[in-house]
Write a protein that holds these residues in place. Structure first.
Motif, PDB file in Angstrom:
ATOM      1  N   PHE A   1      -6.366   5.729  -4.533  1.00 52.00           N
ATOM      2  CA  PHE A   1      -6.698   4.328  -4.284  1.00 52.00           C
ATOM      3  C   PHE A   1      -5.655   3.673  -3.384  1.00 52.00           C
ATOM      4  O   PHE A   1      -5.995   2.851  -2.534  1.00 52.00           O
ATOM      5  CB  PHE A   1      -6.864   3.561  -5.592  1.00 52.00           C
ATOM      6  CG  PHE A   1      -8.247   3.685  -6.150  1.00 52.00           C
ATOM      7  CD1 PHE A   1      -9.287   2.913  -5.648  1.00 52.00           C
ATOM      8  CD2 PHE A   1      -8.524   4.584  -7.165  1.00 52.00           C
ATOM      9  CE1 PHE A   1     -10.566   3.035  -6.142  1.00 52.00           C
ATOM     10  CE2 PHE A   1      -9.805   4.712  -7.668  1.00 52.00           C
ATOM     11  CZ  PHE A   1     -10.830   3.942  -7.161  1.00 52.00           C
ATOM     12  N   ALA A   2      -4.393   4.037  -3.559  1.00 47.72           N
ATOM     13  CA  ALA A   2      -3.341   3.495  -2.685  1.00 47.72           C
ATOM     14  C   ALA A   2      -3.541   3.973  -1.244  1.00 47.72           C
ATOM     15  O   ALA A   2      -3.308   3.219  -0.304  1.00 47.72           O
ATOM     16  CB  ALA A   2      -1.971   3.907  -3.205  1.00 47.72           C
ATOM     17  N   LEU A   3      -3.990   5.202  -1.077  1.00 46.50           N
ATOM     18  CA  LEU A   3      -4.248   5.717   0.278  1.00 46.50           C
ATOM     19  C   LEU A   3      -5.377   4.947   0.956  1.00 46.50           C
ATOM     20  O   LEU A   3      -5.354   4.751   2.178  1.00 46.50           O
ATOM     21  CB  LEU A   3      -4.560   7.216   0.231  1.00 46.50           C
ATOM     22  CG  LEU A   3      -3.354   8.117  -0.036  1.00 46.50           C
ATOM     23  CD1 LEU A   3      -3.803   9.540  -0.345  1.00 46.50           C
ATOM     24  CD2 LEU A   3      -2.400   8.085   1.146  1.00 46.50           C
TER      25      LEU A   3
ATOM     26  N   SER B   1       0.827  -1.209   0.000  1.00 49.85           N
ATOM     27  CA  SER B   1       0.000   0.000   0.000  1.00 49.85           C
ATOM     28  C   SER B   1       0.860   1.257   0.000  1.00 49.85           C
ATOM     29  O   SER B   1       0.585   2.204  -0.735  1.00 49.85           O
ATOM     30  CB  SER B   1      -0.919   0.017   1.225  1.00 49.85           C
ATOM     31  OG  SER B   1      -1.797  -1.066   1.207  1.00 49.85           O
ATOM     32  N   LEU B   2       1.905   1.264   0.819  1.00 51.16           N
ATOM     33  CA  LEU B   2       2.795   2.426   0.866  1.00 51.16           C
ATOM     34  C   LEU B   2       3.538   2.606  -0.451  1.00 51.16           C
ATOM     35  O   LEU B   2       3.753   3.734  -0.901  1.00 51.16           O
ATOM     36  CB  LEU B   2       3.779   2.302   2.032  1.00 51.16           C
ATOM     37  CG  LEU B   2       3.164   2.480   3.418  1.00 51.16           C
ATOM     38  CD1 LEU B   2       4.174   2.130   4.504  1.00 51.16           C
ATOM     39  CD2 LEU B   2       2.653   3.908   3.593  1.00 51.16           C
ATOM     40  N   ALA B   3       3.914   1.497  -1.072  1.00 54.62           N
ATOM     41  CA  ALA B   3       4.567   1.582  -2.385  1.00 54.62           C
ATOM     42  C   ALA B   3       3.632   2.241  -3.390  1.00 54.62           C
ATOM     43  O   ALA B   3       4.073   3.035  -4.233  1.00 54.62           O
ATOM     44  CB  ALA B   3       4.981   0.194  -2.870  1.00 54.62           C
ATOM     45  N   GLY B   4       2.345   1.939  -3.289  1.00 50.04           N
ATOM     46  CA  GLY B   4       1.372   2.548  -4.187  1.00 50.04           C
ATOM     47  C   GLY B   4       1.228   4.045  -3.976  1.00 50.04           C
ATOM     48  O   GLY B   4       0.963   4.790  -4.922  1.00 50.04           O
TER      49      GLY B   4
ATOM     50  N   ARG C   1      -6.458   0.966   5.361  1.00 55.36           N
ATOM     51  CA  ARG C   1      -6.872  -0.366   5.820  1.00 55.36           C
ATOM     52  C   ARG C   1      -5.708  -1.136   6.431  1.00 55.36           C
ATOM     53  O   ARG C   1      -5.849  -1.799   7.454  1.00 55.36           O
ATOM     54  CB  ARG C   1      -7.450  -1.139   4.634  1.00 55.36           C
ATOM     55  CG  ARG C   1      -7.704  -2.587   4.900  1.00 55.36           C
ATOM     56  CD  ARG C   1      -8.039  -3.328   3.643  1.00 55.36           C
ATOM     57  NE  ARG C   1      -6.814  -3.671   2.926  1.00 55.36           N
ATOM     58  CZ  ARG C   1      -6.765  -4.424   1.867  1.00 55.36           C
ATOM     59  NH1 ARG C   1      -7.877  -4.886   1.342  1.00 55.36           N
ATOM     60  NH2 ARG C   1      -5.632  -4.708   1.282  1.00 55.36           N
ATOM     61  N   SER C   2      -4.549  -1.056   5.799  1.00 54.53           N
ATOM     62  CA  SER C   2      -3.446  -1.931   6.200  1.00 54.53           C
ATOM     63  C   SER C   2      -2.703  -1.456   7.446  1.00 54.53           C
ATOM     64  O   SER C   2      -2.275  -2.288   8.250  1.00 54.53           O
ATOM     65  CB  SER C   2      -2.469  -2.134   5.042  1.00 54.53           C
ATOM     66  OG  SER C   2      -1.917  -0.912   4.635  1.00 54.53           O
ATOM     67  N   VAL C   3      -2.536  -0.159   7.624  1.00 56.27           N
ATOM     68  CA  VAL C   3      -1.782   0.328   8.787  1.00 56.27           C
ATOM     69  C   VAL C   3      -2.519   0.011  10.099  1.00 56.27           C
ATOM     70  O   VAL C   3      -1.896  -0.499  11.042  1.00 56.27           O
ATOM     71  CB  VAL C   3      -1.441   1.825   8.645  1.00 56.27           C
ATOM     72  CG1 VAL C   3      -0.884   2.390   9.943  1.00 56.27           C
ATOM     73  CG2 VAL C   3      -0.433   2.016   7.512  1.00 56.27           C
ATOM     74  N   PRO C   4      -3.815   0.283  10.216  1.00 56.38           N
ATOM     75  CA  PRO C   4      -4.492  -0.100  11.467  1.00 56.38           C
ATOM     76  C   PRO C   4      -4.436  -1.609  11.733  1.00 56.38           C
ATOM     77  O   PRO C   4      -4.255  -2.029  12.874  1.00 56.38           O
ATOM     78  CB  PRO C   4      -5.938   0.355  11.256  1.00 56.38           C
ATOM     79  CG  PRO C   4      -5.845   1.442  10.250  1.00 56.38           C
ATOM     80  CD  PRO C   4      -4.714   1.056   9.351  1.00 56.38           C
ATOM     81  N   LEU C   5      -4.556  -2.415  10.684  1.00 55.66           N
ATOM     82  CA  LEU C   5      -4.464  -3.865  10.867  1.00 55.66           C
ATOM     83  C   LEU C   5      -3.071  -4.246  11.358  1.00 55.66           C
ATOM     84  O   LEU C   5      -2.932  -5.075  12.265  1.00 55.66           O
ATOM     85  CB  LEU C   5      -4.796  -4.587   9.556  1.00 55.66           C
ATOM     86  CG  LEU C   5      -4.823  -6.107   9.620  1.00 55.66           C
ATOM     87  CD1 LEU C   5      -5.835  -6.602  10.648  1.00 55.66           C
ATOM     88  CD2 LEU C   5      -5.141  -6.685   8.246  1.00 55.66           C
ATOM     89  N   LEU C   6      -2.038  -3.644  10.797  1.00 53.34           N
ATOM     90  CA  LEU C   6      -0.670  -3.888  11.259  1.00 53.34           C
ATOM     91  C   LEU C   6      -0.525  -3.539  12.738  1.00 53.34           C
ATOM     92  O   LEU C   6       0.026  -4.321  13.522  1.00 53.34           O
ATOM     93  CB  LEU C   6       0.327  -3.074  10.429  1.00 53.34           C
ATOM     94  CG  LEU C   6       1.769  -3.039  10.935  1.00 53.34           C
ATOM     95  CD1 LEU C   6       2.396  -4.425  10.917  1.00 53.34           C
ATOM     96  CD2 LEU C   6       2.595  -2.051  10.125  1.00 53.34           C
ATOM     97  N   LEU C   7      -1.034  -2.379  13.135  1.00 52.82           N
ATOM     98  CA  LEU C   7      -0.910  -1.947  14.535  1.00 52.82           C
ATOM     99  C   LEU C   7      -1.648  -2.890  15.483  1.00 52.82           C
ATOM    100  O   LEU C   7      -1.149  -3.218  16.564  1.00 52.82           O
ATOM    101  CB  LEU C   7      -1.410  -0.513  14.687  1.00 52.82           C
ATOM    102  CG  LEU C   7      -0.589   0.547  13.947  1.00 52.82           C
ATOM    103  CD1 LEU C   7      -1.266   1.909  14.050  1.00 52.82           C
ATOM    104  CD2 LEU C   7       0.834   0.594  14.463  1.00 52.82           C
ATOM    105  N   ILE C   8      -2.813  -3.361  15.084  1.00 51.89           N
ATOM    106  CA  ILE C   8      -3.584  -4.261  15.949  1.00 51.89           C
ATOM    107  C   ILE C   8      -2.912  -5.636  16.026  1.00 51.89           C
ATOM    108  O   ILE C   8      -2.870  -6.250  17.094  1.00 51.89           O
ATOM    109  CB  ILE C   8      -5.044  -4.361  15.469  1.00 51.89           C
ATOM    110  CG1 ILE C   8      -5.730  -3.013  15.657  1.00 51.89           C
ATOM    111  CG2 ILE C   8      -5.797  -5.443  16.215  1.00 51.89           C
ATOM    112  CD1 ILE C   8      -7.089  -2.916  15.009  1.00 51.89           C
ATOM    113  N   VAL C   9      -2.365  -6.115  14.922  1.00 56.05           N
ATOM    114  CA  VAL C   9      -1.641  -7.395  14.957  1.00 56.05           C
ATOM    115  C   VAL C   9      -0.400  -7.269  15.848  1.00 56.05           C
ATOM    116  O   VAL C   9      -0.099  -8.181  16.630  1.00 56.05           O
ATOM    117  CB  VAL C   9      -1.275  -7.866  13.528  1.00 56.05           C
ATOM    118  CG1 VAL C   9      -0.293  -9.032  13.568  1.00 56.05           C
ATOM    119  CG2 VAL C   9      -2.538  -8.267  12.777  1.00 56.05           C
TER     120      VAL C   9
END
Length: 120
Positions: free
Chosen positions: A44-46, A21-24, A51-59
């Protein structure tokens, strides 16, 4: 042992998703053909980053707490998201954007289900 495997696979999964996502955002042409300079591709990348950063933080939070139940649910969610990404990848004509998420999603789901069945 199974929790360690679940943590490692889940972290790899969400780190790959976040990195993609960050690459996008920073290199839209990497994700979308002729995407460099495209405001639409960046937007669209944003959405992916949102979506991905909050999931990373929760994991990460669940991994540091060694919360097996949370890791199983998050692993199932991350695996399903990867399968959805593979479905989206079919629209790009790029086999790597299909097989990468498909493989990671299947591994994630298998490990999450093994943790559910055999976890302590």
């Amino acid at each position: 042992m199974i929790m360690a495997l679940l943590i490692v696979v889940s972290l790899i999964n969400v780190l790959v998703a976040t990195g993609f996502s960050l690459a996008g955002v920073f290199f839209p042409g990497f994700i979308v053909r002729d995407g460099e300079g495209s405001h639409t591709a960046k937007v669209f990348a944003l959405y992916g980053v949102a979506r991905s950063v909050p999931l990373l933080l929760i994991v990460l939070w669940a991994a540091f707490r060694a919360d097996l139940a949370a890791l199983i649910w998050l692993g199932l969610l991350a695996g399903i998201i990867q399968l959805a990404d593979a479905a989206v990848g079919t629209q790009t004509g790029d086999k790597l954007k299909v097989w990468g998420p498909l493989g990671l999603g299947v591994v994630q789901l298998v490990v999450a289900l093994l943790a559910f069945w055999f976890g302590a």
